[in-house]
Scaffold this active site. Sequence first.
Site, PDB file in Angstrom:
ATOM      1  N   ARG A 117      41.760   0.828  11.678  1.00 32.33           N
ATOM      2  CA  ARG A 117      42.442   1.232  12.904  1.00 32.33           C
ATOM      3  C   ARG A 117      43.900   0.782  12.889  1.00 32.33           C
ATOM      4  O   ARG A 117      44.243  -0.258  12.359  1.00 32.33           O
ATOM      5  CB  ARG A 117      41.694   0.599  14.088  1.00 32.33           C
ATOM      6  CG  ARG A 117      41.989   1.213  15.442  1.00 32.33           C
ATOM      7  CD  ARG A 117      40.897   0.824  16.428  1.00 32.33           C
ATOM      8  NE  ARG A 117      41.291   1.110  17.795  1.00 32.33           N
ATOM      9  CZ  ARG A 117      41.448   0.190  18.731  1.00 32.33           C
ATOM     10  NH1 ARG A 117      41.265  -1.087  18.431  1.00 32.33           N
ATOM     11  NH2 ARG A 117      41.788   0.515  19.953  1.00 32.33           N
ATOM     12  N   LYS A 182      32.427  -9.259  11.902  1.00 33.29           N
ATOM     13  CA  LYS A 182      32.548  -7.817  11.664  1.00 33.29           C
ATOM     14  C   LYS A 182      31.716  -7.380  10.462  1.00 33.29           C
ATOM     15  O   LYS A 182      31.868  -7.910   9.367  1.00 33.29           O
ATOM     16  CB  LYS A 182      34.022  -7.449  11.458  1.00 33.29           C
ATOM     17  CG  LYS A 182      34.284  -5.943  11.391  1.00 33.29           C
ATOM     18  CD  LYS A 182      35.770  -5.678  11.505  1.00 33.29           C
ATOM     19  CE  LYS A 182      36.100  -4.220  11.430  1.00 33.29           C
ATOM     20  NZ  LYS A 182      37.530  -3.946  11.727  1.00 33.29           N
ATOM     21  N   ARG A 317      38.646  -9.130  22.534  1.00 32.92           N
ATOM     22  CA  ARG A 317      38.320 -10.376  21.838  1.00 32.92           C
ATOM     23  C   ARG A 317      37.541 -11.301  22.760  1.00 32.92           C
ATOM     24  O   ARG A 317      37.737 -11.262  23.964  1.00 32.92           O
ATOM     25  CB  ARG A 317      39.594 -11.093  21.385  1.00 32.92           C
ATOM     26  CG  ARG A 317      40.444 -10.275  20.433  1.00 32.92           C
ATOM     27  CD  ARG A 317      41.729 -10.984  20.081  1.00 32.92           C
ATOM     28  NE  ARG A 317      42.640 -10.088  19.382  1.00 32.92           N
ATOM     29  CZ  ARG A 317      43.885 -10.403  19.060  1.00 32.92           C
ATOM     30  NH1 ARG A 317      44.377 -11.577  19.384  1.00 32.92           N
ATOM     31  NH2 ARG A 317      44.652  -9.537  18.414  1.00 32.92           N
TER      32      ARG A 317
END
Length: 320
Positions: A117, A182, A317
């Site tokens: 991204r 992730k 976050r």
Amino acid sequence: MKDHSVKLSILKILSQGGFHSGEELGERLGISRAAISKHIQGIQAWGVDIFRVQGKGYQLAKPMQLLDHEILSRSLGNNVELIPIIDSTNQYLLDKVDSLESGAVCLAEYQAKGRGRRGREWVSPFGANLYLSMYWRLDAGMAAAMGLSLVVGVAIVEALEEMGLAGVKLKWPNDLYYQDRKLAGILVEMSGQAGAAANLVIGMGMNLMMSENTQGITQPWASLFEVANRQHIDRNQLAITMITTLHRALNDYELHGMAGFVERWNRLDNFIGRQVKLIMGPREISGVARGINEQGAVLLETGNGMESFIGGEISLRPNS
């Protein structure tokens, strides 16, 4: 395009396991031991861990299963291209949208210029992960593509659950997480004109068995190997499952839009009920994550009540 056939032939031999001497490899491929040594260095530059033992030869540090175009094509109705060494699977399809059928797929073993991204680099070592992109023609146009990365994320996690891989969650708008790290990223890129069909390329990079020493990654990451309790994952079967699932989800989205995906997303939301902060350029907004709405916006309960946020420059976050 540079010829990588010798390096790929070496990797195919090494992936069968055991030690292979430079002399043996050279004889099988019709080149010198010195040339083999040079090719091995090139393979190591792709992120493959190969070690050499005097008197024995070369061996992969850990097992590697290569993607097999024949297996993929036999199991899928999609037009599938497997290009082992590529700059970017997404870019490859974006450059060909005028000649592709909806559902066309590109897979790679290594991306030299993989991207995530906002143009960030997506580190893509050879054979360690899954890199795939799918082209989709969305007749309803670009405006209808809002929230598509959310739909893709839901579909992928549900497919992993069907494979018995539990515990994977979603981070708005386009990441898969495992234990707050992730696991995979989704990148949707599009082209088209107002009032016309949209050309979408949906890319996914998923960490499978990446080395802990992989350079260039700045955030904590997880691997599917962990999710599978360190059991073997068949990369070809995983690719087939992901492609089949993506195709089905995109058809579903065209018929029903986001409505059917909101509850499914909220069940899998990694941060739901937790304190988070949204980074919007210079602004930071703190609140409690409350999932998404039917527009694909993230919902935050703040001091002003329930607020929704959407846009490409928002970063979610955990609030430390």
